[in-house]
Design an enzyme around this catalytic site. Structure first.
Site, PDB file in Angstrom:
ATOM      1  CD  GLU A  14      -2.118  -2.170   1.087  1.00  7.49           C
ATOM      2  OE1 GLU A  14      -1.022  -2.648   1.430  1.00  7.49           O
ATOM      3  OE2 GLU A  14      -3.091  -2.872   0.796  1.00  7.49           O
ATOM      4  CG  HIS A  18     -10.423  -6.483   7.900  1.00 12.05           C
ATOM      5  ND1 HIS A  18      -9.648  -7.093   8.840  1.00 12.05           N
ATOM      6  CD2 HIS A  18      -9.801  -6.666   6.711  1.00 12.05           C
ATOM      7  CE1 HIS A  18      -8.592  -7.650   8.254  1.00 12.05           C
ATOM      8  NE2 HIS A  18      -8.663  -7.396   6.971  1.00 12.05           N
TER       9      HIS A  18
END
Lengths: 337, 453
Positions: free
Chosen positions: A67, A136
């Site tokens: 990322e 998450h």
């Protein structure tokens, strides 16, 4: 009336996002999409289905699980004049790349006094999903909306998704585009206008989804739907809610909120994120500082996610987020009925 | 004007095969610089008309421009040695010499850069001028910082001049470059005037970023700063290289970082993607032996920075010799342009100052070490000695250049200390690009400020 209804189309949020990207990829050669699984897998949530087949490796780029690296690469490409769409599989993973979003993208136009624009879109699902537990499920609206130099957009329905994503891609500034995984599969009627290739929705303008006189409900993303459901129930008891869909978190359309509050005299904010330093907290502060304060007949109420990491068990998860009954309860408390 | 820009830009695209045209006049000038000599006054003037543009950089491998420049310098002087130099015949000097340069250590490369480098007199004078200018600007910044006219962070580049000068000599203005915070030298070699650099350091409106960026945030066309977060510029540089590949314009991006940043995770993520996608990125590690106060041996399990790209070929270069830097950079850029993918270059160099102005630089290294580098490996002295001992220039010429450069720097400092600070009206501007004006909240609710693009 009948002929107009026939021209309305039922489109899921996923397909609306897909259409937006497809149209913008076609319109402007500089636009490209990069992220994990966006190409050959058709997107982790199938949002980019069919795009790789149509546009190929050059425009739809699968990245390794890096990322910070690929967000930086996307920002660099934007600095060099391309118009990247950088997808985070979920915004939880954007935390690894957050330095590139804030320090390399958001602040650069200012630091360079206008010499270096960064026309990039960071998009992906944000907030709670279903059963994916604490790491998450975080909502990043407040974190990103805190920062000058960023625009932060949070669509609710298909029209929002398409129009706002197209605007975000055409915007010459860094835009954080917060989608919602649970909304991807939800179909909405889209007007004929919104099916045009040039249909855009301006960033920074809220929408009144439902008119009402007794109380203003302000929300963004999935919880706009919850507010409309609550409004339907409350209407049976004679309470008419005005439901505002923020559409953009930053810059926030405070004027629309104020105009509504000056009419209804009551305000309830609804969001999925945590309460402290959140979107609702900001709305409270802004309303207090502005012209609508004197029109309030009661303090503003915030309906938010519970101030805990998201649990896994269904019963616990259900009770960690605002439910329709929580909104109804809060409205009645605010109205003192 | 805009239509004409599009017409010319599209024409250039057809010639070069690029798919995306220039969007602004400065970008167009950079594209055009591939084909025409842009040091004519007309081009200069039209560039000036647009916005605060940088002058075309003085370091150029085009010898005609260089000799014009060298002659112009001498013509302008009015110091005591001047008359003598002007009457001396340039034919007395050796026009070109081939020098032996150190062989580079290689990683995953069959062959490296040449071990001989050609230097013309014009090039030599130009490299000297560039390095000396950077040196004097940094020393002036030191002075101004101690007088508290420059505030905050100030990371000085003196000692490392051969890196900036050598790299610029090997690439073209249409290539791209990005570096970290020790950026003043590159800001200059990439075309920003020393007035605009010093005025940015002093936080005035005449600074290249109008005083809003400071030491670490200066920009120019094809120069992306100036970046404050250690290592963050490396993925950015690979992204710029991706844009070059995307457009098929045969340009490369030189992406610089230090020995300290070499241990950042995002570098390895970037190496992976750059190698995977064969991005035309020249990664350059300026190893000045210390990451702030930490010597390389205390920070890195492997100090062979040119090997840290693992599957990416690498070379280790003497960063104190401008010719070595030039040859190596040319080699590296050619590697990328040939579509072979990225390459890692380690420049062994040294900084005389501490990490920043708040670091005296002697708690983690000895004064003897600093003195030894100064006397034996100073990049400017090395070049001057080479040219003098090969009769490529005279000692008087160098002296005159030094005087002239000092004067230029003093004038720039004068500007930088007398130019006004940016107006308060500018406070909230430049938050967004190409945006209608927006309201910005001030320090309290009654302070409603305005921001324009």
């Amino acid at each position: 009336q009948a002929s107009i209804r026939l021209r309305m189309k039922s489109v899921t949020v996923r397909d609306a996002l897909n259409q937006a990207m497809d149209e913008e990829l076609e319109r402007d050669e500089r636009v490209f999409l990069m992220g994990e699984e966006v190409a050959q897998y058709d997107g982790a949530y199938k949002v980019s289905r069919g795009l790789w087949k149509k546009y190929g490796d050059k425009r739809i780029i699968d990245t390794p699980i890096s990322e910070m690296g690929f967000a930086g690469i996307a920002v660099g490409a934007a600095m060099a004049g391309l118009r990247p769409i950088c997808e985070f599989m979920t915004f939880n993973f954007s935390m690894q790349a957050i330095d590139q979003v804030i320090n390399s993208a958001a602040k650069t136009y200012y630091m360079s006094a206008g010499l270096q624009p960064v026309p990039i879109v960071f998009r992906g699902p944000n907030g709670a999903s279903a059963g994916v537990a604490a790491q998450h499920s975080q909502c990043f609206a407040a974190w990103y909306a805190h920062c000058p130099g960023l625009k932060v957009v949070s669509p609710w329905n298909s029209e929002d998704a398409k129009g706002l994503l197209k605007s975000a891609i055409r915007d010459d500034n860094p835009v954080v585009f917060l989608e919602n995984e649970l909304m991807y599969g939800v179909p909405f009627e889209m007007s004929e206008d919104s099916q045009s290739k040039d249909f855009t929705i301006p960033i920074g303008k809220a929408k009144i989804e439902r008119q009402g006189n007794h109380v203003t409900l302000v929300s963004h993303s999935r919880f706009v739907g919850h507010c409309l459901d609550a409004a339907a129930v409350l209407a049976k008891e004679g309470i008419e809610c005005e439901v505002i869909n923020l559409r953009t978190i930053r810059p926030m359309d405070v004027e629309s909120i104020e105009t509504s509050v000056m009419k209804t005299n009551h305000l309830v904010t609804v969001e999925g994120g945590w309460p402290q330093f959140g979107v609702g907290a900001e709305i409270c502060a802004r309303v207090m500082e502005g012209s609508a304060f004197n029109f309030l007949d009661a303090p503003v109420t915030r309906v938010t996610g519970v101030d805990i990491p998201m649990p896994y068990a269904k019963i616990l998860e259900d009770h960690s987020l605002p439910q329709v009954k929580d909104i109804i309860f809060s409205v009645k408390k605010t109205l003192n009925v | 004007m805009k239509t004409m820009l599009t017409v010319i830009s599209n024409a250039l695209c057809r010639i070069t095969g690029k798919n995306v045209g220039a969007q602004t006049v400065p970008e167009l000038l950079i594209d055009l610089s591939e084909y025409v000599n842009l040091t004519s006054p007309a081009a200069h003037a039209s560039a000036q008309a647009q916005r605060q543009p940088p002058k075309p950089p003085p370091v150029s491998t085009r010898s005609s421009a260089a000799s014009q420049l060298a002659r112009a310098q001498l013509d302008q002087l009015d110091g005591p040695g001047a008359r003598v130099a002007v009457t001396r015949n340039f034919a007395d000097f050796t026009p070109q010499v081939t020098f032996d340069i150190k062989k580079c250590d290689l990683h995953r490369l069959e062959a490296g850069p040449p071990v001989k480098a050609e230097l013309t007199r014009e090039q030599g004078l130009q490299y000297y001028r560039t390095m000396q200018m950077v040196r004097r600007v940094e020393l002036k910044a030191d002075q101004l910082y101690k007088q508290k006219i420059i505030r905050g962070f100030c990371h000085l580049y003196d000692g490392q001049e051969a890196c900036a000068a050598g790299i610029e000599a090997a690439i073209s203005p249409s290539d791209h470059l990005i570096t970290a915070y020790r950026a003043h030298g590159y800001t200059y070699t990439r075309g920003v005037s020393i007035r605009q650099i010093l005025a940015e350091l002093t936080g005035r409106k005449g600074g290249v970023a109008k005083g809003k960026g400071g030491s670490m945030h200066m920009y120019a066309p094809h120069f992306y700063g100036g970046n404050g977060i250690v290592g963050a510029q490396v993925p950015l540089g690979a992204g710029i290289a991706l844009a070059c590949q995307y457009r098929g314009n045969n340009q490369v991006c030189v992406t610089l970082y230090g020995d300290g940043a070499a241990n950042q995770g995002q570098l390895f993520e970037t190496f992976n993607m750059a190698a995977l996608w064969k991005l035309p990125c020249v990664f350059i590690c300026e190893n000045n032996k210390y990451g702030m106060g930490t010597a390389v041996e205390r920070a890195a399990a492997s100090t062979d920075y040119y090997k840290r790209g693992d599957f990416i070929p690498g070379l280790r270069v003497d960063g104190m010799d401008v010719l070595s830097v030039r040859e190596a950079t040319r080699f590296a850029a050619d590697h990328c342009r040939a579509g072979k993918g990225p390459i890692v270059m380690e420049l062994q160099t040294y900084r005389y100052h501490g990490h920043s102005m708040s670091d005296p630089g002697v708690s983690y290294r000895t004064r003897e070490e600093i003195q030894e580098v100064r006397s034996k490996s100073d990049p400017i002295s090395l070049l001057r000695e080479r040219m003098l001992s090969n009769n490529m220039a005279s000692a008087e010429e160098f002296k005159e250049m030094d005087v002239e450069i000092r004067k230029e720097v003093d004038d720039a400092a004068q500007f930088a200390t007398s130019d006004p600070e940016p107006p308060l009206e500018d406070l909230c501007n430049h938050v967004f690009s190409n945006n209608p004006p927006l309201d910005v909240r001030g320090t309290h609710p009654w302070s409603k400020l305005k921001s324009v693009s």
